[in-house]
Design an enzyme around this catalytic site. Sequence first.
Site, PDB file in Angstrom:
ATOM      1  N   SER A 220       0.616  -1.172   0.089  1.00  0.00           N
ATOM      2  CA  SER A 220       0.006   0.081   0.055  1.00  0.00           C
ATOM      3  C   SER A 220       0.732   1.253   0.059  1.00  0.00           C
ATOM      4  O   SER A 220       0.564   2.275  -0.551  1.00  0.00           O
ATOM      5  CB  SER A 220      -0.969   0.101   1.119  1.00  0.00           C
ATOM      6  OG  SER A 220      -0.455   0.130   2.523  1.00  0.00           O
TER       7      SER A 220
ATOM      8  N   ARG B 201      13.247  -7.894   4.867  1.00  0.00           N
ATOM      9  CA  ARG B 201      14.578  -8.538   4.943  1.00  0.00           C
ATOM     10  C   ARG B 201      15.648  -7.415   5.390  1.00  0.00           C
ATOM     11  O   ARG B 201      15.458  -6.244   4.948  1.00  0.00           O
ATOM     12  CB  ARG B 201      15.290  -9.019   3.776  1.00  0.00           C
ATOM     13  CG  ARG B 201      14.315 -10.146   3.399  1.00  0.00           C
ATOM     14  CD  ARG B 201      14.694 -10.839   1.976  1.00  0.00           C
ATOM     15  NE  ARG B 201      14.015 -11.929   1.803  1.00  0.00           N
ATOM     16  CZ  ARG B 201      14.199 -13.173   2.326  1.00  0.00           C
ATOM     17  NH1 ARG B 201      15.361 -13.514   2.945  1.00  0.00           N
ATOM     18  NH2 ARG B 201      13.400 -14.221   2.131  1.00  0.00           N
TER      19      ARG B 201
ATOM     20  N   ILE C 233      18.966  -5.535   5.200  1.00  0.00           N
ATOM     21  CA  ILE C 233      20.132  -4.919   4.186  1.00  0.00           C
ATOM     22  C   ILE C 233      21.356  -5.391   4.550  1.00  0.00           C
ATOM     23  O   ILE C 233      21.787  -5.109   5.533  1.00  0.00           O
ATOM     24  CB  ILE C 233      19.624  -3.433   3.740  1.00  0.00           C
ATOM     25  CG1 ILE C 233      18.251  -3.201   3.351  1.00  0.00           C
ATOM     26  CG2 ILE C 233      20.752  -3.251   2.499  1.00  0.00           C
ATOM     27  CD1 ILE C 233      17.881  -3.801   1.998  1.00  0.00           C
TER      28      ILE C 233
ATOM     29  N   HIS D 252       8.935   2.928   9.225  1.00  0.00           N
ATOM     30  CA  HIS D 252       8.629   2.006  10.231  1.00  0.00           C
ATOM     31  C   HIS D 252       7.484   2.425  11.025  1.00  0.00           C
ATOM     32  O   HIS D 252       7.259   3.555  11.450  1.00  0.00           O
ATOM     33  CB  HIS D 252       9.954   1.830  11.112  1.00  0.00           C
ATOM     34  CG  HIS D 252       9.808   0.770  12.144  1.00  0.00           C
ATOM     35  ND1 HIS D 252       9.684  -0.602  11.963  1.00  0.00           N
ATOM     36  CD2 HIS D 252       9.421   0.799  13.591  1.00  0.00           C
ATOM     37  CE1 HIS D 252       9.720  -1.274  13.239  1.00  0.00           C
ATOM     38  NE2 HIS D 252       9.253  -0.497  14.105  1.00  0.00           N
TER      39      HIS D 252
HETATM   40  C1  GRF Z   1       4.220  -0.635   6.619  1.00  0.00           C
HETATM   41  O1  GRF Z   1       3.304  -0.419   7.942  1.00  0.00           O
HETATM   42  C2  GRF Z   1       5.325  -0.092   6.948  1.00  0.00           C
HETATM   43  O2  GRF Z   1       5.659   0.951   8.133  1.00  0.00           O
HETATM   44  C3  GRF Z   1       6.086  -1.341   7.391  1.00  0.00           C
HETATM   45  O3  GRF Z   1       5.415  -2.310   6.722  1.00  0.00           O
HETATM   46  C4  GRF Z   1       4.280  -2.096   6.248  1.00  0.00           C
HETATM   47  C5  GRF Z   1       4.148  -2.048   4.865  1.00  0.00           C
HETATM   48  O4  GRF Z   1       2.704  -2.197   4.385  1.00  0.00           O
HETATM   49  N1  GRF Z   1       7.637  -1.516   7.215  1.00  0.00           N
HETATM   50  P1  GRF Z   1       2.422  -2.165   3.090  1.00  0.00           P
HETATM   51  O5  GRF Z   1       2.937  -3.371   2.103  1.00  0.00           O
HETATM   52  O6  GRF Z   1       3.058  -0.867   2.057  1.00  0.00           O
HETATM   53  O7  GRF Z   1       0.770  -1.872   2.876  1.00  0.00           O
END
Ligand code: GRF
Length: 196
Positions: free
Chosen positions: A13, A91, A93, A109
């Site tokens: 998303s 993963r 890096i 994050h």
């Molecule tokens: C997000 O909440 C991001 O903060 C975390 O993983 C999630 C990914 O969500 N690192 P999406 O795949 O972008 O919907």
Amino acid sequence: MKNIAVFASGNGSNFQAIIDAVQDGSLTASINLLVCDKPNAYAVERAKAAGIEYFAFTAKDFSDKQAYETEILAKLAEYKIDLVVLAGYMRLIGPTLLSAYEGRIINIHPSLLPAFPGKDAMGQALRAKVKVSGVTVHYVDAGMDSGPIIAQETVDLTENETIETLQEKIHRVEHQLYPAVIQMLVSKSREEVKNG
Ligand code: GRF
């Protein structure tokens, strides 16, 4: 115009929010490549729908991290990538990518780092019963969610917050914040970014 690669493992998303920002002109960058370590992830469908090239791989097909990161690095060179945007890439890096791109890899994050790094950040926040959590965009280094912070935005938690309601709030913030931070980075020189 700067070229970016988005790395994702799942729904994508945030990848979609970046695509949308490019399409509506608020992000002046070119998404040249999606890198995805789960060939069946919905993020790959989003790339196909948007006409974005993708490199999907399965880590098990490679001898080790160095082997698949060497392959990724070749793709980043082929697509002339300036900035690597991790968006739900599950993963760490490794040195192969870091030595070539450190300072040019960012991550998003779902907590106010350094609180709640690693997996299940939102679950960690709920269990800790914090009143405020949020979203962090940071540079990636060799650690887990530990690189220099670029931007943060808070999210208030209510008494009866659930993982679903929190995730919805966090995503709403992420989908605004990440494209805006990427725009800030691609429109500034590296020197300006370092000096704030
Ligand atoms: C997000 O909440 C991001 O903060 C975390 O993983 C999630 C990914 O969500 N690192 P999406 O795949 O972008 O919907």
